[in-house]
Design a protein around this motif. Structure first.
Motif, mmCIF file in Angstrom:
data_model
loop_
_atom_site.group_PDB
_atom_site.id
_atom_site.type_symbol
_atom_site.label_atom_id
_atom_site.label_comp_id
_atom_site.label_asym_id
_atom_site.label_seq_id
_atom_site.Cartn_x
_atom_site.Cartn_y
_atom_site.Cartn_z
ATOM 1 N N VAL A 60 -0.058 10.859 4.019
ATOM 2 C CA VAL A 60 -1.258 10.344 4.681
ATOM 3 C C VAL A 60 -2.494 11.136 4.256
ATOM 4 O O VAL A 60 -3.517 10.559 3.882
ATOM 5 C CB VAL A 60 -1.076 10.363 6.217
ATOM 6 C CG1 VAL A 60 -2.395 10.133 6.924
ATOM 7 C CG2 VAL A 60 -0.057 9.320 6.639
ATOM 8 N N VAL A 61 -2.388 12.448 4.291
ATOM 9 C CA VAL A 61 -3.542 13.277 3.923
ATOM 10 C C VAL A 61 -3.929 13.061 2.462
ATOM 11 O O VAL A 61 -5.107 12.853 2.136
ATOM 12 C CB VAL A 61 -3.243 14.769 4.195
ATOM 13 C CG1 VAL A 61 -4.303 15.661 3.588
ATOM 14 C CG2 VAL A 61 -3.135 15.019 5.688
ATOM 15 N N ALA A 62 -2.945 13.085 1.576
ATOM 16 C CA ALA A 62 -3.249 12.932 0.150
ATOM 17 C C ALA A 62 -3.835 11.567 -0.161
ATOM 18 O O ALA A 62 -4.820 11.457 -0.910
ATOM 19 C CB ALA A 62 -1.976 13.162 -0.664
ATOM 20 N N LEU A 63 -3.274 10.540 0.393
ATOM 21 C CA LEU A 63 -3.771 9.209 0.088
ATOM 22 C C LEU A 63 -5.125 8.916 0.735
ATOM 23 O O LEU A 63 -5.940 8.177 0.158
ATOM 24 C CB LEU A 63 -2.732 8.156 0.470
ATOM 25 C CG LEU A 63 -1.479 8.143 -0.420
ATOM 26 C CD1 LEU A 63 -0.473 7.136 0.093
ATOM 27 C CD2 LEU A 63 -1.847 7.851 -1.858
ATOM 28 N N ILE A 64 -5.372 9.464 1.890
ATOM 29 C CA ILE A 64 -6.706 9.296 2.498
ATOM 30 C C ILE A 64 -7.761 9.977 1.635
ATOM 31 O O ILE A 64 -8.830 9.402 1.366
ATOM 32 C CB ILE A 64 -6.727 9.844 3.942
ATOM 33 C CG1 ILE A 64 -5.982 8.884 4.869
ATOM 34 C CG2 ILE A 64 -8.153 10.066 4.432
ATOM 35 C CD1 ILE A 64 -5.828 9.392 6.290
ATOM 36 N N TRP A 91 -1.589 2.102 -1.525
ATOM 37 C CA TRP A 91 -1.053 2.530 -0.225
ATOM 38 C C TRP A 91 0.230 1.770 0.099
ATOM 39 O O TRP A 91 1.218 2.346 0.570
ATOM 40 C CB TRP A 91 -2.074 2.278 0.882
ATOM 41 C CG TRP A 91 -3.019 3.406 1.113
ATOM 42 C CD1 TRP A 91 -4.235 3.583 0.523
ATOM 43 C CD2 TRP A 91 -2.843 4.511 1.997
ATOM 44 N NE1 TRP A 91 -4.814 4.729 0.988
ATOM 45 C CE2 TRP A 91 -3.983 5.315 1.897
ATOM 46 C CE3 TRP A 91 -1.827 4.896 2.862
ATOM 47 C CZ2 TRP A 91 -4.133 6.490 2.630
ATOM 48 C CZ3 TRP A 91 -1.979 6.062 3.592
ATOM 49 C CH2 TRP A 91 -3.122 6.842 3.467
ATOM 50 N N MET A 92 0.236 0.486 -0.145
ATOM 51 C CA MET A 92 1.422 -0.316 0.139
ATOM 52 C C MET A 92 2.582 0.059 -0.776
ATOM 53 O O MET A 92 3.738 0.113 -0.342
ATOM 54 C CB MET A 92 1.110 -1.811 0.004
ATOM 55 C CG MET A 92 0.172 -2.342 1.073
ATOM 56 S SD MET A 92 0.731 -2.017 2.756
ATOM 57 C CE MET A 92 2.213 -2.999 2.811
ATOM 58 N N LEU A 93 2.315 0.322 -2.044
ATOM 59 C CA LEU A 93 3.373 0.762 -2.952
ATOM 60 C C LEU A 93 3.953 2.098 -2.504
ATOM 61 O O LEU A 93 5.168 2.306 -2.546
ATOM 62 C CB LEU A 93 2.834 0.877 -4.374
ATOM 63 C CG LEU A 93 2.635 -0.427 -5.137
ATOM 64 C CD1 LEU A 93 1.982 -0.162 -6.488
ATOM 65 C CD2 LEU A 93 3.959 -1.139 -5.315
ATOM 66 N N GLY A 94 3.080 3.010 -2.099
ATOM 67 C CA GLY A 94 3.556 4.302 -1.595
ATOM 68 C C GLY A 94 4.423 4.148 -0.357
ATOM 69 O O GLY A 94 5.471 4.794 -0.215
ATOM 70 N N GLY A 96 6.136 1.476 0.477
ATOM 71 C CA GLY A 96 7.395 0.845 0.068
ATOM 72 C C GLY A 96 8.340 1.830 -0.599
ATOM 73 O O GLY A 96 9.542 1.830 -0.340
ATOM 74 N N GLY A 97 7.811 2.694 -1.456
ATOM 75 C CA GLY A 97 8.646 3.706 -2.104
ATOM 76 C C GLY A 97 9.236 4.678 -1.106
ATOM 77 O O GLY A 97 10.408 5.063 -1.198
ATOM 78 N N THR A 98 8.435 5.065 -0.127
ATOM 79 C CA THR A 98 8.926 5.968 0.918
ATOM 80 C C THR A 98 10.004 5.286 1.753
ATOM 81 O O THR A 98 11.026 5.906 2.092
ATOM 82 C CB THR A 98 7.760 6.412 1.829
ATOM 83 O OG1 THR A 98 6.752 7.001 1.028
ATOM 84 C CG2 THR A 98 8.229 7.418 2.861
ATOM 85 N N LEU A 99 9.807 4.023 2.058
ATOM 86 C CA LEU A 99 10.801 3.275 2.822
ATOM 87 C C LEU A 99 12.125 3.166 2.057
ATOM 88 O O LEU A 99 13.203 3.371 2.627
ATOM 89 C CB LEU A 99 10.269 1.888 3.172
ATOM 90 C CG LEU A 99 11.211 0.987 3.962
ATOM 91 C CD1 LEU A 99 11.485 1.594 5.340
ATOM 92 C CD2 LEU A 99 10.622 -0.396 4.098
ATOM 93 N N VAL A 100 12.051 2.884 0.763
ATOM 94 C CA VAL A 100 13.266 2.784 -0.061
ATOM 95 C C VAL A 100 13.991 4.124 -0.096
ATOM 96 O O VAL A 100 15.213 4.188 0.043
ATOM 97 C CB VAL A 100 12.914 2.286 -1.484
ATOM 98 C CG1 VAL A 100 14.080 2.464 -2.439
ATOM 99 C CG2 VAL A 100 12.482 0.835 -1.433
#
Length: 131
Positions: A60-64, A91-94, A96-100
């Motif tokens: 969250v911090v890095a992407l913000i 953000w959505m790709l990140g 999704g990758g975290t969810l996988v």
């Protein structure tokens, strides 16, 4: 007077006593195995929880910060809308990758107590064969 030896039941009682002792030892071994596997499973779940919290916070911090930097950079350009949508897509790709990754780790954690289950299944087969 020993009634068991008079009726010839001494060997029968001794055999049952030996079987009960063996069953108690086997049950104790299975409980030890289950407790070892539970400790291993609990450690893996604690590590997974810690990593999930750390990953979520750092992501969250890095992407913000990255999103803000890109928006500031392209604020005065005509590509501002395109950059905003690209940031949302990243953000959505990140996410999704975290969810996988989380689902893959959860599948690995779901195979806990495999040794205990296998040992109990073997014990059950042995019991059925004796009957």
């Amino acid at each position: 007077m020993n009634w068991l030896s008079i009726f010839g039941l001494e060997a029968f009682v001794a055999r049952w006593r030996a079987n009960l002792i063996e069953a108690a030892i086997a049950a104790e071994d299975r409980l030890d195995l289950a407790s070892l596997e539970w400790a291993d499973q609990k450690k893996r779940l604690q590590q997974m929880l810690l990593l999930v919290v750390a990953l979520a916070g750092l992501t969250v911090v890095a992407l913000i910060m990255l999103s803000l930097a890109l928006l500031v950079h392209f604020w005065d350009s005509p590509q501002r809308t395109l950059v905003a949508w690209l940031i949302a897509g990243v953000w959505m790709l990140g996410w999704g990758g975290t969810l996988v990754s989380l689902l893959a780790l959860a599948r690995q954690a779901g195979s806990g107590f495999a040794l205990t289950r296998r040992e109990l299944a073997r014990d059950w087969r042995d019991i059925k064969e004796r009957l």
